[in-house]
Design a protein around this motif. Structure first.
Motif, PDB file in Angstrom:
ATOM      1  N   GLU A 106       0.827  -1.209   0.000  1.00 26.88           N
ATOM      2  CA  GLU A 106       0.000   0.000   0.000  1.00 26.88           C
ATOM      3  C   GLU A 106       0.859   1.255   0.000  1.00 26.88           C
ATOM      4  O   GLU A 106       0.588   2.205  -0.762  1.00 26.88           O
ATOM      5  CB  GLU A 106      -0.933  -0.012   1.210  1.00 26.88           C
ATOM      6  N   ALA A 107       1.887   1.276   0.815  1.00 22.97           N
ATOM      7  CA  ALA A 107       2.766   2.449   0.884  1.00 22.97           C
ATOM      8  C   ALA A 107       3.516   2.647  -0.424  1.00 22.97           C
ATOM      9  O   ALA A 107       3.678   3.790  -0.881  1.00 22.97           O
ATOM     10  CB  ALA A 107       3.747   2.292   2.050  1.00 22.97           C
ATOM     11  N   ALA A 108       3.956   1.573  -1.057  1.00 24.23           N
ATOM     12  CA  ALA A 108       4.694   1.681  -2.314  1.00 24.23           C
ATOM     13  C   ALA A 108       3.803   2.209  -3.436  1.00 24.23           C
ATOM     14  O   ALA A 108       4.202   3.112  -4.184  1.00 24.23           O
ATOM     15  CB  ALA A 108       5.283   0.325  -2.703  1.00 24.23           C
ATOM     16  N   VAL A 109       2.596   1.666  -3.549  1.00 27.59           N
ATOM     17  CA  VAL A 109       1.675   2.143  -4.588  1.00 27.59           C
ATOM     18  C   VAL A 109       1.354   3.617  -4.349  1.00 27.59           C
ATOM     19  O   VAL A 109       1.374   4.433  -5.282  1.00 27.59           O
ATOM     20  CB  VAL A 109       0.392   1.280  -4.634  1.00 27.59           C
ATOM     21  N   ALA A 110       1.078   3.973  -3.098  1.00 23.12           N
ATOM     22  CA  ALA A 110       0.776   5.368  -2.763  1.00 23.12           C
ATOM     23  C   ALA A 110       1.946   6.281  -3.112  1.00 23.12           C
ATOM     24  O   ALA A 110       1.763   7.317  -3.764  1.00 23.12           O
ATOM     25  CB  ALA A 110       0.434   5.497  -1.285  1.00 23.12           C
TER      26      ALA A 110
END
Length: 116
Positions: A104-108
């Motif tokens: 989630e953090a990487a996509v964001a």
């Protein structure tokens, strides 16, 4: 290459959303969620882990603007913040919690950095 990143990540959102929409039992199993006596849990999976992400990614593809892709990044970022809260506040977070947070953090981060 960067111009391919936005639609690719929107498609990731749609793909994961389709799984939540059409395979809510599988999604609940992956997320280690229990099903109750009613179908409300399945409904929640279809709505929140499913169609919300289908609509989010689809809307970004339809609009095709940096602002639309930025909003997709903000939504993934919100999920990452919730997951990070769980890592800090919940007793014995699982390996799955850490993995989901990282994704989630990487996509964001990719969508936000690419579209600010």
């Amino acid at each position: 290459m960067i111009e391919l990143l936005n639609p690719a990540l929107a498609l990731v959102s749609i793909g994961l959303g389709l799984i939540g929409w059409f395979a809510p039992r599988y999604t609940m199993d992956v997320l280690d969620l229990q099903r109750g006596q009613s179908t409300m849990g399945l409904s929640e999976m279809r709505a929140v882990s499913g169609c919300l992400f289908v609509g989010l990614g689809g809307g970004a593809l339809l609009l095709g603007s940096a602002e639309a892709y930025l909003m997709v990044g903000c939504a993934w970022g919100g999920a990452a913040v919730g997951r990070a809260t769980s890592l800090v506040a919940d007793d014995a977070p699982t390996r799955g919690t850490r993995i989901f947070f990282a994704v989630e953090a990487a996509v964001a981060a990719l969508l936000i950095a690419n579209n600010l």
